[in-house]
Scaffold this motif. Structure first.
Motif, mmCIF file in Angstrom:
data_model
loop_
_atom_site.group_PDB
_atom_site.id
_atom_site.type_symbol
_atom_site.label_atom_id
_atom_site.label_comp_id
_atom_site.label_asym_id
_atom_site.label_seq_id
_atom_site.Cartn_x
_atom_site.Cartn_y
_atom_site.Cartn_z
ATOM 1 N N ASN A 1 20.330 17.835 44.756
ATOM 2 C CA ASN A 1 20.511 18.011 43.408
ATOM 3 C C ASN A 1 20.110 19.338 42.971
ATOM 4 O O ASN A 1 20.472 19.780 41.723
ATOM 5 C CB ASN A 1 20.409 16.956 42.630
ATOM 6 C CG ASN A 1 20.788 15.690 42.510
ATOM 7 O OD1 ASN A 1 22.178 15.667 43.053
ATOM 8 N ND2 ASN A 1 20.251 14.372 42.713
ATOM 9 N N SER A 2 19.358 19.913 43.681
ATOM 10 C CA SER A 2 18.716 21.324 43.229
ATOM 11 C C SER A 2 19.523 22.455 43.336
ATOM 12 O O SER A 2 20.683 22.520 44.212
ATOM 13 C CB SER A 2 17.249 21.572 44.216
ATOM 14 O OG SER A 2 17.956 22.178 45.416
ATOM 15 N N PRO A 3 19.478 23.400 42.430
ATOM 16 C CA PRO A 3 20.179 24.692 42.501
ATOM 17 C C PRO A 3 20.176 25.476 43.720
ATOM 18 O O PRO A 3 21.237 25.890 44.194
ATOM 19 C CB PRO A 3 19.815 25.696 41.421
ATOM 20 C CG PRO A 3 18.868 24.390 40.382
ATOM 21 C CD PRO A 3 18.519 23.522 41.410
ATOM 22 N N ALA A 4 18.908 25.461 44.391
ATOM 23 C CA ALA A 4 18.828 25.997 45.922
ATOM 24 C C ALA A 4 19.520 25.446 46.820
ATOM 25 O O ALA A 4 20.296 26.013 47.619
ATOM 26 C CB ALA A 4 17.222 25.989 46.152
ATOM 27 N N TYR A 5 19.792 24.160 46.542
ATOM 28 C CA TYR A 5 20.545 23.281 47.615
ATOM 29 C C TYR A 5 21.996 23.540 47.606
ATOM 30 O O TYR A 5 22.796 23.957 48.576
ATOM 31 C CB TYR A 5 20.364 21.971 47.597
ATOM 32 C CG TYR A 5 21.163 20.997 48.339
ATOM 33 C CD1 TYR A 5 21.266 20.737 49.801
ATOM 34 C CD2 TYR A 5 22.512 20.269 47.735
ATOM 35 C CE1 TYR A 5 21.773 20.013 50.553
ATOM 36 C CE2 TYR A 5 23.437 19.739 48.628
ATOM 37 C CZ TYR A 5 23.119 19.514 49.931
ATOM 38 O OH TYR A 5 23.819 18.671 50.533
ATOM 39 N N LYS A 6 22.679 23.603 46.295
ATOM 40 C CA LYS A 6 23.934 24.141 45.997
ATOM 41 C C LYS A 6 24.403 25.211 46.301
ATOM 42 O O LYS A 6 25.455 25.445 46.655
ATOM 43 C CB LYS A 6 24.203 23.814 44.669
ATOM 44 C CG LYS A 6 23.935 22.289 44.270
ATOM 45 C CD LYS A 6 24.284 21.978 42.664
ATOM 46 C CE LYS A 6 24.024 20.591 42.407
ATOM 47 N NZ LYS A 6 23.980 20.168 40.714
ATOM 48 N N ARG A 7 23.278 26.212 46.139
ATOM 49 C CA ARG A 7 23.497 27.756 46.606
ATOM 50 C C ARG A 7 23.711 27.827 47.836
ATOM 51 O O ARG A 7 24.681 28.511 48.541
ATOM 52 C CB ARG A 7 22.433 28.538 46.190
ATOM 53 C CG ARG A 7 22.752 29.977 46.263
ATOM 54 C CD ARG A 7 21.703 30.951 45.452
ATOM 55 N NE ARG A 7 20.462 30.467 45.865
ATOM 56 C CZ ARG A 7 19.466 30.006 45.012
ATOM 57 N NH1 ARG A 7 19.979 29.381 43.769
ATOM 58 N NH2 ARG A 7 18.238 29.748 45.397
#
Length: 279
Positions: A87-93
């Motif tokens: 759910n983290s921004p880093a993962y989504k990026r």
């Protein structure tokens, strides 16, 4: 994507004579990790998607060593989910970056697969074979020394009747026999000197190259022959692959509307990349 990465990771763990796997897991299941199943089917898929693995080892050998890699991968994935990584921004990026890269790879692979036909491979081999028409090969030996003085000493002894092979054992810094080669396969100075000699002749003056001073003996001269298709086919496929990728990108570039700007905001005007960049 995860299966492919795990399969690739398993390659480094393959060893000689691993345990052979004779059954398809337990009802198709290779392992259960905290209630999550890893199937033999997904391991087979990862194996097939990695030709650098599948061309070197059979699936049974791969399975024996890859199973723990898949189990460890599932453990790490479960821990990442529990920590909220997905759910983290880093993962989504990273996911978006991976999606783009996967799309590019699949697209290029599809374009290459269209070109790697038997017809195109035969055509490439024909072009390769035709390059040998009119070319010559020589079979030669050489004696390599550090100084011009030593090379002249060798030539002097050859003129007195001493045997080339015996002098090579005494003087040469490297093995004498070079086998057959074309002029272009050698450094220019060496190639030119060797091809100026007739069968049975040796160089009357030292031949200087970046490696030292050579005395060359030509043992045979013949028409150059192309390698058999089976032997050269991997290189032909590599050539067609690079040509297809270059032409694909070139065509896309040529037919696209592209505007580029420097850091100070000025428009960069580049010539259009030609569609036949790899030809």
């Amino acid at each position: 994507m995860r299966n492919k990465l795990l399969a690739a990771a398993a390659l480094s763990l393959l060893v000689m004579n691993p345990l052979q796997v004779r059954a398809e897991g337990k009802n198709g299941v290779a392992a259960v990790v905290n209630g999550e199943e890893i199937t033999v089917k997904e391991m087979r898929q990862g194996y097939k998607e990695n030709p650098e693995i599948s061309e070197k080892v059979n699936f049974n050998d791969f399975y024996a060593k890859a199973l723990d890699v898949y189990v460890n991968g599932e453990l790490l994935y479960q821990a990442a989910v529990e920590e909220g990584v997905t759910n983290s921004p880093a993962y989504k990026r990273e996911v978006e970056i991976a999606k783009e890269e996967i799309a590019r790879k699949i697209y290029l692979r599809q374009q290459v697969d269209k070109e790697l036909t038997n017809k195109n491979i035969d055509k490439a081999y024909k072009e390769y074979s035709e390059q040998f028409k009119g070319k010559k090969e020589v079979k030669a030996k050489h004696i390599l020394v550090d100084t011009e003085t030593k090379a002249k000493e060798v030539i002097s002894k050859l003129k007195k009747g001493e045997k080339f092979d015996a002098l090579a054992k005494t003087y040469s810094k490297e093995p004498a026999d070079l086998g057959y080669f074309t002029e272009q396969e050698m450094v220019p100075e060496f190639g030119k000197a060797a091809f100026a000699l007739k069968k049975g002749e040796y160089s009357q003056t030292p031949v200087k190259t970046q490696f030292g001073y050579h005395v060359i003996l030509v043992e045979d001269v013949r028409d150059a022959k192309p390698l058999p298709k089976k032997q050269i086919e991997p290189q032909l496929k590599g050539y067609l692959t690079q040509k297809t990728i270059a032409n694909t990108v070139g065509n896309l570039y040529q037919n696209a509307k592209i505007q580029k700007y420097s850091l100070d905001g000025k428009e960069i005007t580049d010539p259009v990349i030609p569609a036949t960049a790899a030809q």
